[in-house]
Design a protein around this motif. Sequence first.
Motif, PDB file in Angstrom:
ATOM      1  N   ALA A 178     103.722  12.658 100.429  1.00 16.49           N
ATOM      2  CA  ALA A 178     104.159  13.596 101.475  1.00 16.49           C
ATOM      3  C   ALA A 178     104.201  12.907 102.831  1.00 16.49           C
ATOM      4  N   GLU A 179     103.204  12.063 103.109  1.00 11.11           N
ATOM      5  CA  GLU A 179     103.226  11.288 104.356  1.00 11.11           C
ATOM      6  C   GLU A 179     104.329  10.242 104.339  1.00 11.11           C
ATOM      7  N   ALA A 180     104.657   9.754 103.161  1.00  6.16           N
ATOM      8  CA  ALA A 180     105.652   8.687 103.028  1.00  6.16           C
ATOM      9  C   ALA A 180     107.069   9.179 103.298  1.00  6.16           C
ATOM     10  N   LEU A 181     107.344  10.434 102.965  1.00  5.50           N
ATOM     11  CA  LEU A 181     108.721  10.926 102.984  1.00  5.50           C
ATOM     12  C   LEU A 181     109.419  10.762 104.336  1.00  5.50           C
ATOM     13  N   PRO A 182     108.808  11.114 105.466  1.00  2.00           N
ATOM     14  CA  PRO A 182     109.521  10.932 106.744  1.00  2.00           C
ATOM     15  C   PRO A 182     109.892   9.479 107.018  1.00  2.00           C
ATOM     16  N   TYR A 183     109.039   8.548 106.617  1.00  2.00           N
ATOM     17  CA  TYR A 183     109.346   7.131 106.826  1.00  2.00           C
ATOM     18  C   TYR A 183     110.474   6.673 105.901  1.00  2.00           C
ATOM     19  N   ALA A 184     110.471   7.164 104.667  1.00  2.00           N
ATOM     20  CA  ALA A 184     111.552   6.804 103.752  1.00  2.00           C
ATOM     21  C   ALA A 184     112.889   7.320 104.259  1.00  2.00           C
ATOM     22  N   ARG A 185     112.878   8.500 104.874  1.00  2.36           N
ATOM     23  CA  ARG A 185     114.115   9.029 105.449  1.00  2.36           C
ATOM     24  C   ARG A 185     114.498   8.266 106.716  1.00  2.36           C
ATOM     25  N   GLU A 186     113.495   7.856 107.478  1.00  2.00           N
ATOM     26  CA  GLU A 186     113.777   7.049 108.661  1.00  2.00           C
ATOM     27  C   GLU A 186     114.471   5.742 108.277  1.00  2.00           C
ATOM     28  N   ALA A 187     114.107   5.196 107.140  1.00  2.00           N
ATOM     29  CA  ALA A 187     114.709   3.940 106.693  1.00  2.00           C
ATOM     30  C   ALA A 187     116.203   4.075 106.421  1.00  2.00           C
ATOM     31  N   GLN A 188     116.697   5.312 106.329  1.00  2.00           N
ATOM     32  CA  GLN A 188     118.120   5.551 106.086  1.00  2.00           C
ATOM     33  C   GLN A 188     118.909   5.754 107.384  1.00  2.00           C
ATOM     34  N   ARG A 189     118.253   5.625 108.530  1.00  2.00           N
ATOM     35  CA  ARG A 189     118.867   6.098 109.779  1.00  2.00           C
ATOM     36  C   ARG A 189     120.105   5.333 110.211  1.00  2.00           C
ATOM     37  N   LEU A 190     120.269   4.094 109.764  1.00  2.00           N
ATOM     38  CA  LEU A 190     121.473   3.342 110.127  1.00  2.00           C
ATOM     39  C   LEU A 190     122.589   3.497 109.110  1.00  2.00           C
ATOM     40  N   GLY A 216     114.303   7.980  96.627  1.00  2.00           N
ATOM     41  CA  GLY A 216     114.423   8.845  95.456  1.00  2.00           C
ATOM     42  C   GLY A 216     113.109   9.048  94.735  1.00  2.00           C
ATOM     43  N   VAL A 217     112.355   7.971  94.555  1.00  2.44           N
ATOM     44  CA  VAL A 217     111.063   8.079  93.869  1.00  2.44           C
ATOM     45  C   VAL A 217     110.091   8.928  94.688  1.00  2.44           C
ATOM     46  N   ILE A 218     110.095   8.727  95.992  1.00  7.62           N
ATOM     47  CA  ILE A 218     109.204   9.507  96.852  1.00  7.62           C
ATOM     48  C   ILE A 218     109.607  10.978  96.845  1.00  7.62           C
ATOM     49  N   GLU A 219     110.891  11.252  96.856  1.00  7.38           N
ATOM     50  CA  GLU A 219     111.349  12.654  96.763  1.00  7.38           C
ATOM     51  C   GLU A 219     110.932  13.267  95.442  1.00  7.38           C
ATOM     52  N   ALA A 220     111.029  12.523  94.363  1.00  5.58           N
ATOM     53  CA  ALA A 220     110.594  13.049  93.069  1.00  5.58           C
ATOM     54  C   ALA A 220     109.105  13.391  93.099  1.00  5.58           C
ATOM     55  N   ALA A 253     109.966   0.694 108.156  1.00  3.79           N
ATOM     56  CA  ALA A 253     109.774   2.103 107.794  1.00  3.79           C
ATOM     57  C   ALA A 253     109.775   2.268 106.277  1.00  3.79           C
ATOM     58  N   ASP A 254     110.677   1.575 105.608  1.00  2.16           N
ATOM     59  CA  ASP A 254     110.731   1.619 104.145  1.00  2.16           C
ATOM     60  C   ASP A 254     109.448   1.062 103.538  1.00  2.16           C
ATOM     61  N   ALA A 255     108.970  -0.066 104.069  1.00  3.48           N
ATOM     62  CA  ALA A 255     107.746  -0.664 103.534  1.00  3.48           C
ATOM     63  C   ALA A 255     106.556   0.269 103.718  1.00  3.48           C
ATOM     64  N   LEU A 256     106.473   0.915 104.876  1.00  4.59           N
ATOM     65  CA  LEU A 256     105.365   1.843 105.117  1.00  4.59           C
ATOM     66  C   LEU A 256     105.465   3.046 104.186  1.00  4.59           C
ATOM     67  N   ALA A 257     106.673   3.535 104.000  1.00  7.24           N
ATOM     68  CA  ALA A 257     106.861   4.658 103.075  1.00  7.24           C
ATOM     69  C   ALA A 257     106.399   4.282 101.674  1.00  7.24           C
ATOM     70  N   TRP A 258     106.803   3.110 101.219  1.00  7.57           N
ATOM     71  CA  TRP A 258     106.463   2.704  99.849  1.00  7.57           C
ATOM     72  C   TRP A 258     104.969   2.446  99.710  1.00  7.57           C
ATOM     73  N   ALA A 259     104.366   1.881 100.729  1.00 10.12           N
ATOM     74  CA  ALA A 259     102.929   1.643 100.679  1.00 10.12           C
ATOM     75  C   ALA A 259     102.153   2.957 100.653  1.00 10.12           C
ATOM     76  N   LEU A 260     102.578   3.915 101.454  1.00  9.51           N
ATOM     77  CA  LEU A 260     101.934   5.231 101.404  1.00  9.51           C
ATOM     78  C   LEU A 260     102.099   5.860 100.029  1.00  9.51           C
ATOM     79  N   HIS A 261     103.282   5.743  99.456  1.00 11.83           N
ATOM     80  CA  HIS A 261     103.545   6.337  98.142  1.00 11.83           C
ATOM     81  C   HIS A 261     102.628   5.752  97.071  1.00 11.83           C
ATOM     82  N   VAL A 262     102.519   4.412  97.017  1.00  9.59           N
ATOM     83  CA  VAL A 262     101.693   3.817  95.960  1.00  9.59           C
ATOM     84  C   VAL A 262     100.215   4.100  96.182  1.00  9.59           C
ATOM     85  N   ASN A 263      99.864   4.564  97.381  1.00 14.08           N
ATOM     86  CA  ASN A 263      98.496   5.002  97.634  1.00 14.08           C
ATOM     87  C   ASN A 263      98.315   6.494  97.380  1.00 14.08           C
ATOM     88  N   GLY A 264      99.303   7.125  96.766  1.00  9.16           N
ATOM     89  CA  GLY A 264      99.207   8.535  96.433  1.00  9.16           C
ATOM     90  C   GLY A 264      99.429   9.472  97.593  1.00  9.16           C
TER      91      GLY A 264
END
Length: 429
Positions: A360-372, A384-388, A346-357
């Motif tokens: 907004a799509e990345a944010l739910p995955y970045a939050r999912e990566a925090q679920r444990l 943090g970078v995606i939230e910014a 989930a973190d990798a997908l979030a970061w990949a979406l982010h670097v592709n501009g």
Amino acid sequence: MARRLARTTVLSLIGLVVVGSATGALMSTDPPPAAPAVGPVVDTVARAERRVAEVPGDWRTLADLGLAYVERARSTGDPGYYPRAQSALERSTAVHPADNAPAELGFAALAAARHDFATALAHADRALTVDAYLAPGYGARADALIELGRYDEGFASVQRMVDLHPDASSFARASYTWELRGDTGRARAALERALAAAPDAASTTFALYQLGELAFGAGDVDGAGKRFDEGRARAPQDVTLRIGRARVLTARGQVDRALAEYKGVVTRLPNPGYLAEYGDLLAANGDPAAARAQYGLVRAGQRLLAAQGVNTDLELALFDADHDAPAAALESARAAYAARPTVFAADALAWALHVNGRSAEALPYAREAQRLGTRSALLAYHLGVIEAATGDRDGARTHLESALKLNPHFSVVHAPRARQVLATLGGAR
């Protein structure tokens, strides 16, 4: 990321070797050994090869040989041993097709080494069908379930392994489950138990390395260095301990010594993860040409792994996202997340979406990566970078501060960027 996947692979192997009281409370709500060095592995392989040459129908030794080839691939960095492992295991099952738990466990280890965790799970379950009290079978099952993102089932399998056989291997797995859940205190305690129960030097070395990594991940550079040095006193050429030492030297600002350590390691074992770290340190210290050479070796290594059946989507996603290949990163990240929706995928997908501009799509995955509740500076930094980027200044400050507080040395590339982004948000509070 490389560390986490390497640990899973090693745990898949060590759990196949069974090393006070019942320890079911270890994973309740109340408050792993490394594979041998190259020499002993060669001896194990040679002995098994001699045996099966003399007795071709020895299905147990064929299964042992298959597992030894998997370990030899890991210890030498040569995935060319995987087909040999496959052949030995298939020969074992051809001779003894029914109730061949040793071969099923070998197939599970081979599949895990290739990052085919669905297949690893199927083989672990077959081994447990033969023997429902086979502790290493629960270890192999747990490894696969955790890497498939089926955490509750995986944690339960580790608990079952601990209950059946409280040894260095089961304690190491228990440590990882606590680490994933953000309870580093219990993770450390379980590793200390693995260390105390270690049956040999290799097991001791692994436990010391993981204790060092836990300390480093929590920003305790001196504590990490102490553990790595303890391990190096026992095994001076162990590559994992040398990598740990290189990270400590980097954190202490001893860059020339760190670069020399990295160079020594990748010359001996050109692991793509180690090559990427080495390249990043070179780039961060003004040698982009040398860094590009290491990155080229990373991609060559990944191609070699893929040619031998190793799925590298997750590793490639993060590497490509950080090294100017955003489209490829997104393709790999989507494939990785579809195959095994772990917090790291989930973190990798979030970061990949982010670097592709597409933050907004990345944010739910970045939050999912925090679920444990995993305490990872890199995961917090990515969020943090995606939230910014999506305008959540408060969330961004919280998570960037958290990343730098947890481990200010988490990455030679991203830690400085975390400080830069935080500065644009008004600095730490």
